[in-house]
Write a protein that holds these residues in place. Structure first.
Motif, PDB file in Angstrom:
ATOM      1  N   HIS A  48      18.865  12.254  69.213  1.00  0.00           N
ATOM      2  CA  HIS A  48      18.434  13.664  69.189  1.00  0.00           C
ATOM      3  C   HIS A  48      18.144  14.167  70.614  1.00  0.00           C
ATOM      4  O   HIS A  48      17.406  15.142  70.783  1.00  0.00           O
ATOM      5  N   ASN A  49      18.700  13.483  71.612  1.00  0.00           N
ATOM      6  CA  ASN A  49      18.496  13.851  73.025  1.00  0.00           C
ATOM      7  C   ASN A  49      17.038  13.744  73.434  1.00  0.00           C
ATOM      8  O   ASN A  49      16.521  14.581  74.190  1.00  0.00           O
ATOM      9  N   ILE A  50      16.369  12.710  72.926  1.00  0.00           N
ATOM     10  CA  ILE A  50      14.955  12.491  73.238  1.00  0.00           C
ATOM     11  C   ILE A  50      14.791  11.082  73.790  1.00  0.00           C
ATOM     12  O   ILE A  50      15.220  10.101  73.166  1.00  0.00           O
ATOM     13  N   PHE A  51      14.180  10.968  74.970  1.00  0.00           N
ATOM     14  CA  PHE A  51      13.811   9.670  75.513  1.00  0.00           C
ATOM     15  C   PHE A  51      12.373   9.387  75.091  1.00  0.00           C
ATOM     16  O   PHE A  51      11.502  10.253  75.191  1.00  0.00           O
ATOM     17  N   ALA A  52      12.115   8.168  74.608  1.00  0.00           N
ATOM     18  CA  ALA A  52      10.781   7.823  74.133  1.00  0.00           C
ATOM     19  C   ALA A  52      10.369   6.454  74.633  1.00  0.00           C
ATOM     20  O   ALA A  52      11.189   5.527  74.708  1.00  0.00           O
ATOM     21  N   GLU A  53       9.109   6.318  74.983  1.00  0.00           N
ATOM     22  CA  GLU A  53       8.550   5.015  75.319  1.00  0.00           C
ATOM     23  C   GLU A  53       7.116   4.959  74.800  1.00  0.00           C
ATOM     24  O   GLU A  53       6.396   5.956  74.796  1.00  0.00           O
ATOM     25  N   ARG A  54       6.729   3.778  74.339  1.00  0.00           N
ATOM     26  CA  ARG A  54       5.414   3.624  73.717  1.00  0.00           C
ATOM     27  C   ARG A  54       4.500   2.780  74.603  1.00  0.00           C
ATOM     28  O   ARG A  54       4.912   1.787  75.202  1.00  0.00           O
ATOM     29  N   GLU A  55       3.233   3.195  74.657  1.00  0.00           N
ATOM     30  CA  GLU A  55       2.188   2.415  75.306  1.00  0.00           C
ATOM     31  C   GLU A  55       0.984   2.398  74.364  1.00  0.00           C
ATOM     32  O   GLU A  55       0.238   3.373  74.277  1.00  0.00           O
ATOM     33  N   GLY A  56       0.851   1.314  73.615  1.00  0.00           N
ATOM     34  CA  GLY A  56      -0.221   1.238  72.621  1.00  0.00           C
ATOM     35  C   GLY A  56      -0.003   2.268  71.528  1.00  0.00           C
ATOM     36  O   GLY A  56       1.065   2.331  70.913  1.00  0.00           O
ATOM     37  N   ASN A  57      -1.014   3.101  71.309  1.00  0.00           N
ATOM     38  CA  ASN A  57      -0.927   4.137  70.276  1.00  0.00           C
ATOM     39  C   ASN A  57      -0.304   5.436  70.770  1.00  0.00           C
ATOM     40  O   ASN A  57      -0.204   6.400  70.022  1.00  0.00           O
ATOM     41  N   ILE A  58       0.102   5.459  72.043  1.00  0.00           N
ATOM     42  CA  ILE A  58       0.620   6.694  72.633  1.00  0.00           C
ATOM     43  C   ILE A  58       2.138   6.616  72.766  1.00  0.00           C
ATOM     44  O   ILE A  58       2.681   5.660  73.329  1.00  0.00           O
ATOM     45  N   LEU A  59       2.815   7.629  72.252  1.00  0.00           N
ATOM     46  CA  LEU A  59       4.268   7.744  72.372  1.00  0.00           C
ATOM     47  C   LEU A  59       4.571   8.882  73.338  1.00  0.00           C
ATOM     48  O   LEU A  59       4.194  10.032  73.102  1.00  0.00           O
ATOM     49  N   ARG A  60       5.240   8.543  74.455  1.00  0.00           N
ATOM     50  CA  ARG A  60       5.659   9.562  75.419  1.00  0.00           C
ATOM     51  C   ARG A  60       7.097   9.949  75.108  1.00  0.00           C
ATOM     52  O   ARG A  60       7.966   9.080  74.970  1.00  0.00           O
ATOM     53  N   VAL A  61       7.323  11.246  75.033  1.00  0.00           N
ATOM     54  CA  VAL A  61       8.665  11.733  74.723  1.00  0.00           C
ATOM     55  C   VAL A  61       9.098  12.742  75.775  1.00  0.00           C
ATOM     56  O   VAL A  61       8.278  13.464  76.347  1.00  0.00           O
ATOM     57  N   GLN A  62      10.409  12.778  76.010  1.00  0.00           N
ATOM     58  CA  GLN A  62      10.961  13.678  77.027  1.00  0.00           C
ATOM     59  C   GLN A  62      12.367  14.072  76.622  1.00  0.00           C
ATOM     60  O   GLN A  62      13.128  13.265  76.086  1.00  0.00           O
ATOM     61  N   SER A  63      12.713  15.317  76.874  1.00  0.00           N
ATOM     62  CA  SER A  63      14.069  15.780  76.601  1.00  0.00           C
ATOM     63  C   SER A  63      15.031  15.174  77.618  1.00  0.00           C
ATOM     64  O   SER A  63      14.747  15.184  78.824  1.00  0.00           O
ATOM     65  N   THR A  64      16.134  14.642  77.138  1.00  0.00           N
ATOM     66  CA  THR A  64      17.142  14.121  78.063  1.00  0.00           C
ATOM     67  C   THR A  64      18.006  15.241  78.639  1.00  0.00           C
ATOM     68  O   THR A  64      18.811  15.009  79.546  1.00  0.00           O
ATOM     69  N   LEU A  65      17.840  16.452  78.107  1.00  0.00           N
ATOM     70  CA  LEU A  65      18.586  17.603  78.596  1.00  0.00           C
ATOM     71  C   LEU A  65      17.810  18.382  79.650  1.00  0.00           C
ATOM     72  O   LEU A  65      18.401  19.089  80.473  1.00  0.00           O
ATOM     73  N   ARG A  66      16.469  18.249  79.608  1.00  0.00           N
ATOM     74  CA  ARG A  66      15.601  18.914  80.592  1.00  0.00           C
ATOM     75  C   ARG A  66      14.504  17.945  80.987  1.00  0.00           C
ATOM     76  O   ARG A  66      13.589  17.659  80.210  1.00  0.00           O
ATOM     77  N   SER A  67      14.563  17.422  82.169  1.00  0.00           N
ATOM     78  CA  SER A  67      13.628  16.381  82.602  1.00  0.00           C
ATOM     79  C   SER A  67      12.195  16.877  82.724  1.00  0.00           C
ATOM     80  O   SER A  67      11.254  16.082  82.747  1.00  0.00           O
ATOM     81  N   ASP A  68      12.023  18.209  82.810  1.00  0.00           N
ATOM     82  CA  ASP A  68      10.677  18.761  82.970  1.00  0.00           C
ATOM     83  C   ASP A  68       9.994  19.011  81.620  1.00  0.00           C
ATOM     84  O   ASP A  68       8.846  19.458  81.586  1.00  0.00           O
ATOM     85  N   LEU A 104       9.074  19.311  71.531  1.00  0.00           N
ATOM     86  CA  LEU A 104       9.680  19.484  72.846  1.00  0.00           C
ATOM     87  C   LEU A 104      10.216  20.900  73.043  1.00  0.00           C
ATOM     88  O   LEU A 104      10.179  21.431  74.159  1.00  0.00           O
ATOM     89  N   ALA A 105      10.697  21.525  71.967  1.00  0.00           N
ATOM     90  CA  ALA A 105      11.100  22.936  72.074  1.00  0.00           C
ATOM     91  C   ALA A 105       9.886  23.798  72.411  1.00  0.00           C
ATOM     92  O   ALA A 105       9.957  24.731  73.221  1.00  0.00           O
ATOM     93  N   PHE A 106       8.773  23.480  71.798  1.00  0.00           N
ATOM     94  CA  PHE A 106       7.500  24.147  72.050  1.00  0.00           C
ATOM     95  C   PHE A 106       7.084  23.929  73.502  1.00  0.00           C
ATOM     96  O   PHE A 106       6.699  24.857  74.219  1.00  0.00           O
ATOM     97  N   ARG A 149       8.360  17.473  78.505  1.00  0.00           N
ATOM     98  CA  ARG A 149       7.820  16.212  78.005  1.00  0.00           C
ATOM     99  C   ARG A 149       6.537  16.447  77.231  1.00  0.00           C
ATOM    100  O   ARG A 149       5.922  17.523  77.332  1.00  0.00           O
ATOM    101  N   ALA A 150       6.137  15.464  76.472  1.00  0.00           N
ATOM    102  CA  ALA A 150       4.910  15.562  75.684  1.00  0.00           C
ATOM    103  C   ALA A 150       4.410  14.165  75.362  1.00  0.00           C
ATOM    104  O   ALA A 150       5.136  13.168  75.521  1.00  0.00           O
ATOM    105  N   GLU A 151       3.167  14.093  74.892  1.00  0.00           N
ATOM    106  CA  GLU A 151       2.585  12.836  74.451  1.00  0.00           C
ATOM    107  C   GLU A 151       2.100  12.983  73.016  1.00  0.00           C
ATOM    108  O   GLU A 151       1.548  14.022  72.639  1.00  0.00           O
ATOM    109  N   ILE A 152       2.308  11.936  72.221  1.00  0.00           N
ATOM    110  CA  ILE A 152       1.888  11.941  70.821  1.00  0.00           C
ATOM    111  C   ILE A 152       0.984  10.744  70.591  1.00  0.00           C
ATOM    112  O   ILE A 152       1.376   9.604  70.872  1.00  0.00           O
TER     113      ILE A 152
END
Length: 475
Positions: free
Chosen positions: A17-37, A59-61, A39-42
Motif C-alpha cells: 500500500h506504499n507504506i514503509f513500517a517499522e516496529r519498536e516495542g508497542n510503537i509502529l512507525r509508518v511513512q509514505s513511500t511516495l512522500r518521505s515527509d 498518512l493521508a491525514f 509519517r506518523a506513529e501508532i
C-alpha cells in the motif's frame, strides 16, 4: 489485514500500500513511500489487529497541506485505531495555529463521555432493575421524555455553554426542568473539561432552535443517545487502583456508576456539514484539489471554524447532562433521594488550540497531566477511569475506547453464518433494534486489557478505577 501478524509480514503487507513500517516495542512507525515527509506513529501492541486502510487514511491525514501555509506538525494514533470515514478513529493531528481540518471531527462534534457515581447497593439495584429499566426505556428509547427548552436558553447555550443554559432555564419549571436541582447541576459545570468553558457563537447554530417567536421548544435531538456505539450504561466500581485519587473524585469500591457516551446530534451535523462544505468551497481557484478529499481552512477562517465548533460542543455538553438528568430523576423515583455526583465529562472528537498547535482528536481523548478521563470497553468488558499524564509525544492524548476490531457489516454477516458468533462475553443490552446487539456485541471490539496496558506502559495515563458493566441502553 485485521489479524495479528509478525513484524516482517506486517511490513510486507503495508509495503503493498506504499507504506514503509517499522516496529519498536508497542510503537509502529509508518511513512509514505511516495512522500518521505509524510509519517506518523501508532501506539499499537502487536497482539491487536491493524488494517492497512486505517494506516493509509492516517498518512493521508498527516500529509495535508494548504496553499496559504497550513501544514501538519505531527500525526499519531492511539491503540483503538481503526478505519473511519474518511479520517481513522483514534487519530491525532497537530497543525499550526492558523490551520484547521473540519473533516477531522466531521459531524459528531464533541462526542464524549460522562461519568456519575450512585450510592445504591448493588443488591438493591438488581432487585429493582426491572422497574428502572421500564421507566428508562421510555425516556431513552421510546421518546417519552419531556425536555422543553426556550429559545433564549438555547442561544445562551450555543454562545456561553452549559452553565449559561442552566441559568436561563431556572424559571422554566416544566417537564424535566420541574424537578432539576439547579444548584447541583450548575455546580457540576466546574467539573467539565476546560474546553467546555470556551465561548461559541449562537450565530452558527440552527435558527429554528433560537426562534424567539416560539414559546417552549421540544428539540427532537436533545437528551438523546444517537445510534452506533453511543450508549448509556450502568456499571459498578469493581476495583480501585489509585485509592487517594479515587477518593478525591468521589469514587469508592462497590459503588454503582452511570457512563454516558453521546455527542452533538443534529446540531453537530448542521455545523459540521456546513464547515466541511465551506472548506472545500474556499479552496483556492486554480489549485489542484487534494487527492485525499480532505480540505483545511487557513487564517481567520480557521479561527471562525473553532468558534462555530464550540457552539456545537456546548450542545453536546447539554445533551449528555440532560440524558444524565433523565436517569437521575428515575433513580430518585425508584431509590429515593440520590445526588449522583458528576465525576468527569471529557470529549473525544474535537479540535482544540493548545500550546503546540491546533490538536485535532478523532476518537481520541485529551489526556493532560492530572486530567481525569474515561476509556470504556465494550458492553461485555470493563471500562476505566484514569488520569492523563500529559505525554508530549502523543500530544497529551489517550484512546477513547477499545476500538472496533470487526466492522458492523462483518458482524452482521457473522451473526447469520457463524454458529459461534454469539458465544462471546455476557452482556445485557436494552434496545429496540436487534441489530445493535449484533453490530455492537463485545466481539466487535478489541479487548480492553492491551489497550489500557500499552498506554500505561508508554506513560500516557495512570489508572484510577476499573468499572464493570451491568446493563447498557443503545438507541
Amino acid at each position: 489485514m485485521s489479524t495479528t501478524v509478525s513484524a516482517k509480514r506486517l511490513a510486507k503487507a503495508l509495503a503493498s500500500h506504499n507504506i514503509f513500517a517499522e516496529r519498536e516495542g508497542n510503537i509502529l512507525r509508518v511513512q509514505s513511500t511516495l512522500r518521505s515527509d509524510v509519517r506518523a506513529e501508532i501506539l499499537l501492541p502487536d497482539s491487536l489487529p491493524l488494517e492497512a486502510k486505517a494506516v493509509s487514511q492516517l498518512l493521508a491525514f498527516a500529509g495535508m497541506r494548504h496553499p496559504h501555509g497550513g501544514h501538519v506538525c505531527r500525526a499519531c494514533a492511539t491503540p483503538d485505531f481503526h478505519p473511519g470515514a474518511p479520517v481513522p478513529v483514534g487519530s491525532i493531528l497537530v497543525t499550526n495555529h492558523d490551520f484547521v481540518v473540519p473533516e477531522s471531527i466531521g459531524r459528531d462534534i464533541n462526542c464524549g463521555m460522562r461519568l456519575h457515581v450512585i450510592d445504591v447497593p448493588l443488591e438493591r439495584f438488581l432487585a429493582h432493575k426491572e422497574r428502572l429499566v421500564a421507566l428508562l426505556k421510555g425516556d431513552l428509547l421510546e421518546a417519552a421524555r419531556n425536555v422543553p427548552t426556550t429559545p433564549a436558553a438555547m442561544t445562551a447555550l450555543f454562545s456561553d455553554g452549559l452553565g449559561a443554559f442552566w441559568r436561563a432555564m431556572r424559571n422554566t419549571r416544566e417537564g424535566l426542568f420541574a424537578h432539576i436541582d439547579f444548584a447541583q447541576v450548575e455546580a457540576e459545570t466546574t467539573r467539565l473539561f476546560a474546553a467546555s468553558h470556551i465561548a461559541g457563537n449562537a450565530h452558527y447554530a440552527p435558527e429554528a432552535l433560537q426562534d424567539t417567536r416560539r414559546g417552549l421548544l421540544r428539540d427532537p435531538g436533545l437528551a438523546t443517545l444517537g445510534a452506533g456505539n453511543h450508549f448509556c450504561e450502568f456499571q459498578y466500581v469493581s476495583q480501585v487502583l489509585d485509592r487517594h485519587r479515587a477518593f478525591e473524585l468521589g469514587v469508592r469500591p462497590g459503588q454503582l456508576a452511570l457512563m454516558v457516551h453521546s455527542g452533538s446530534r443534529d446540531v453537530g451535523s448542521y455545523i459540521g456539514t456546513r464547515w466541511m462544505d465551506r472548506a472545500k468551497a474556499e479552496w483556492p481557484t486554480g489549485v489542484k484539489h487534494p487527492e485525499s478529499g480532505l480540505y483545511g481552512l487557513c487564517g481567520p477562517l480557521a479561527a471562525e471554524y473553532l468558534t462555530a465548533m464550540h457552539a456545537a460542543a456546548h450542545y453536546a455538553d447539554a445533551n449528555r447532562a440532560l440524558i444524565v438528568e433523565l436517569v437521575r430523576q428515575r433513580i430518585r423515583q425508584v431509590f429515593g433521594d440520590q445526588s449522583m455526583p458528576l465525576v468527569c465529562d471529557v470529549p473525544h472528537s474535537i479540535v482544540l488550540s493548545e500550546a503546540g498547535g491546533n490538536v485535532h482528536r478523532k476518537g481520541a481523548t485529551p489526556a493532560h497531566a492530572g486530567q481525569p478521563l474515561l476509556i470504556p470497553g465494550s458492553m461485555g468488558d470493563d471500562s476505566y477511569l484514569l488520569d492523563g499524564l500529559g505525554h508530549e509525544r502523543w500530544a497529551s492524548s489517550a484512546s477513547h475506547g477499545a476500538g472496533r476490531a470487526v466492522s458492523r457489516m462483518e458482524m452482521a454477516w457473522k451473526s447469520k453464518h457463524d454458529a459461534d458468533a454469539g458465544a462471546q462475553r455476557q452482556f445485557e443490552c436494552i434496545t429496540l433494534r436487534e441489530e445493535r446487539r449484533i453490530e455492537e456485541a463485545p466481539g466487535a471490539y478489541k479487548p480492553i486489557g492491551p489497550v489500557i496496558e500499552s498506554q500505561v506502559e508508554e506513560g500516557l495515563v495512570r489508572p484510577i478505577a476499573k468499572l464493570s458493566p451491568l446493563l447498557t441502553f443503545k438507541a
